[in-house]
Design an enzyme around this catalytic site. Structure first.
Site, PDB file in Angstrom:
ATOM      1  N   CYS A 197       0.670  -1.015   0.028  1.00  0.00           N
ATOM      2  CA  CYS A 197      -0.224  -0.038  -0.059  1.00  0.00           C
ATOM      3  C   CYS A 197       0.598   0.974  -0.140  1.00  0.00           C
ATOM      4  O   CYS A 197       0.267   2.324   0.396  1.00  0.00           O
ATOM      5  CB  CYS A 197      -0.931  -0.190   1.136  1.00  0.00           C
ATOM      6  SG  CYS A 197       0.171  -0.024   2.938  1.00  0.00           S
TER       7      CYS A 197
ATOM      8  N   CYS B 281      11.282 -13.382   5.403  1.00  0.00           N
ATOM      9  CA  CYS B 281      12.155 -12.337   4.023  1.00  0.00           C
ATOM     10  C   CYS B 281      12.391 -11.287   4.222  1.00  0.00           C
ATOM     11  O   CYS B 281      12.530 -10.733   3.007  1.00  0.00           O
ATOM     12  CB  CYS B 281      10.396 -13.292   3.281  1.00  0.00           C
ATOM     13  SG  CYS B 281       8.679 -12.027   3.264  1.00  0.00           S
TER      14      CYS B 281
ATOM     15  N   HIS C 210       7.247 -17.479   7.375  1.00  0.00           N
ATOM     16  CA  HIS C 210       6.367 -16.202   7.468  1.00  0.00           C
ATOM     17  C   HIS C 210       6.042 -16.229   8.908  1.00  0.00           C
ATOM     18  O   HIS C 210       4.750 -15.332   8.911  1.00  0.00           O
ATOM     19  CB  HIS C 210       5.920 -15.933   6.035  1.00  0.00           C
ATOM     20  CG  HIS C 210       7.011 -16.494   4.977  1.00  0.00           C
ATOM     21  ND1 HIS C 210       7.732 -15.245   4.726  1.00  0.00           N
ATOM     22  CD2 HIS C 210       7.286 -17.942   4.215  1.00  0.00           C
ATOM     23  CE1 HIS C 210       8.160 -15.149   3.824  1.00  0.00           C
ATOM     24  NE2 HIS C 210       8.060 -17.409   3.593  1.00  0.00           N
TER      25      HIS C 210
ATOM     26  N   CYS D  60      -0.720   2.042  27.264  1.00  0.00           N
ATOM     27  CA  CYS D  60      -0.887   3.006  27.275  1.00  0.00           C
ATOM     28  C   CYS D  60      -1.370   3.597  28.552  1.00  0.00           C
ATOM     29  O   CYS D  60      -0.701   4.659  29.228  1.00  0.00           O
ATOM     30  CB  CYS D  60      -1.243   4.032  26.416  1.00  0.00           C
ATOM     31  SG  CYS D  60      -3.899   4.323  26.606  1.00  0.00           S
TER      32      CYS D  60
ATOM     33  N   HIS E 202      -7.402   7.187  25.070  1.00  0.00           N
ATOM     34  CA  HIS E 202      -6.610   7.066  25.675  1.00  0.00           C
ATOM     35  C   HIS E 202      -5.288   7.784  26.616  1.00  0.00           C
ATOM     36  O   HIS E 202      -5.890   8.585  27.508  1.00  0.00           O
ATOM     37  CB  HIS E 202      -4.792   7.658  24.267  1.00  0.00           C
ATOM     38  CG  HIS E 202      -3.862   7.353  24.764  1.00  0.00           C
ATOM     39  ND1 HIS E 202      -3.029   7.009  24.451  1.00  0.00           N
ATOM     40  CD2 HIS E 202      -2.841   9.016  24.458  1.00  0.00           C
ATOM     41  CE1 HIS E 202      -1.500   7.037  25.004  1.00  0.00           C
ATOM     42  NE2 HIS E 202      -1.699   8.047  24.476  1.00  0.00           N
TER      43      HIS E 202
END
Length: 449
Positions: A10, A22, A60, A146, A400
């Site tokens: 992307c 990889c 992977h 957090c 948060h």
């Protein structure tokens, strides 16, 4: 492994994750999820041979966050912090750190020059005519950590608490072939030589060493997960010695007048925000008076008539009766932790109480809430604010957490990896969620709430 390119699919520069098989780089699951898709695509066998299929499916599965250097296994669907026998994961971390250092050397040099030429900025403070650098260190966010980071930073600025751990000698958790090597833990490990105290000590020591690189509390995080089920007894510890207080709970039967008294230990007090203030969302809002911490404490300790769902079992009447309840503080702790109930649950609704609550930075007087105030000294009930935790956001299950804390007379704002200097005016405007007050020493001043 080469320098991490733009994300392979992307082209985003957010949340890069590198595959440890990889070295391809993809975005995390909270961007477009291409790192996970890379793992899923790799599980499709490339040949019809059983041996190849087994090998392909084993690859992977493990990737690393290029920002925090946390390692994640898609097969286990969990973070992992142990290493291979050859220490390959740590080598990848070191390589990524070297890449980051070389890539930002020029930028850091430019920022350093700006800091040296600036008389007032978020990283420097002028004290007695000389410029002093901030020595605080941030904490990496390991993924929704957090709140833990805000609490750790708050505790690191409570001297009575953190000094106990920082002064402990270091403990080697392993010996033999692994002696001297940093120890990692996961929730699935069977290793019993896990020391929560040691990991906590190392974390506290790292927070005020002046490092410009945020500290990663991953080892502490996983030790907490492993140790937590064992916290089942009420044994006296440094935590109860510093944060522990005692409440007296008085219940009176409204039918026969029988009084019941019970003493309950506490480590913090959870305070309701009175309903008449819940529409007041900011200090300067004009509709009505501002809610204060005293209002919340008064609501907690005032005489309360229990409703029909909380009928008291009267031993004299021998049945459940209407009653009243009142709390007194029988013993105050050295560090008073006050939790404001900002999250409200009903049968059909969950929401956040976003009311601003005014709180003092100095001189919180707790004497009027004591069971026997006449037995307390003139200064023994005064508390000064050490830290405050704030929840940002409007949702119950989102948002948060950050923290403000004072260190050597200066206020700091701790936002995960970022630490900045701030001032008292900013602190008092915060919508507090948890407040840590430290008992004032007799030599201090006498301003009161």
């Amino acid at each position: 492994m080469q320098s991490p390119p733009h994300l392979a699919v992307c082209r985003s520069n957010k949340s890069p994750w590198v595959c440890l098989t990889c070295s391809s780089v993809h975005c995390g699951r909270y961007v477009n999820g291409h790192a996970k898709k890379h793992y899923e695509d790799a599980q499709v066998p490339l040949t019809n041979h059983k041996k190849s299929e087994k090998q392909d499916k084993a690859q992977h599965t493990v990737c690393m966050d290029c920002s925090s250097y946390s390692t994640y296994c898609y097969r286990c669907d969990d973070f992992v912090v142990n290493d291979t026998k050859l220490g390959l994961v740590q080598k990848v971390r070191e390589h990524l750190q070297n890449l980051e250092n070389s890539a930002f050397t020029a930028d850091r040099h430019r920022k350093r020059k700006l800091l040296e030429n600036s008389t007032l900025n978020s990283k420097l403070l002028k004290v007695n005519g000389s410029t002093t650098a901030i020595c605080a260190t941030g904490l990496r966010n390991l993924g929704n950590t957090c709140f833990m980071n805000a609490i750790l930073q708050s505790l690191s600025n409570i001297e009575q608490f953190c000094c106990y751990f920082k002064e402990l000698p270091a403990v080697e958790l392993r010996n033999g072939k692994t002696a001297g090597r940093r120890t990692y833990h996961t929730r699935s490990q069977g290793d019993n030589n896990v020391s929560l105290v040691e990991e906590f000590r190392k974390t506290l020591c790292a927070l005020w060493q002046g490092s410009q690189t945020a500290f990663s509390p991953e080892s502490l995080f996983y030790v907490v997960w492993k140790i937590m089920p064992n916290f089942r007894n009420g044994a006296s510890t440094v935590v109860t010695a510093i944060f522990g207080g005692i409440l007296q709970n008085e219940v009176n039967c409204l039918i026969c007048g029988t009084e019941s008294r019970k003493f309950d230990p506490f480590l913090d007090l959870s305070l309701d925000i009175p309903s008449q203030f819940r529409s007041k969302r900011s200090k300067n809002q004009e509709n009505g008076p501002v809610c204060s911490l005293r209002d919340c404490l008064r609501s907690f300790t005032d005489l309360e008539e229990l409703d029909e769902t909380e009928l008291y079992m009267c031993h004299k009447c021998k049945k459940k009766q209407k009653s009243t309840k009142k709390f007194w503080i029988q013993k105050l702790p050295k560090v008073l932790c006050l939790h404001l109930k900002r999250f409200h649950w009903t049968a059909y609704l969950r929401n956040k109480v976003d009311t601003y609550v005014e709180f003092p930075l100095r001189g919180l007087d707790m004497k009027c809430y004591l069971l026997e105030p006449e037995n307390s000294g003139p200064e023994s009930c005064l508390y000064d604010l050490a830290a405050v935790v704030v929840h940002h956001g409007s949702g119950v299950g989102s948002g948060h957490y950050t923290a403000y804390a004072t260190h050597e007379g200066r206020w700091f704002h701790f936002n995960d990896s970022t630490v900045t200097l701030t001032d008292e005016e900013t602190v008092v405007k915060a919508k507090a969620y948890i407040l840590f007050y430290v008992e004032r020493q007799a030599k201090a001043g006498s301003d009161k709430l």
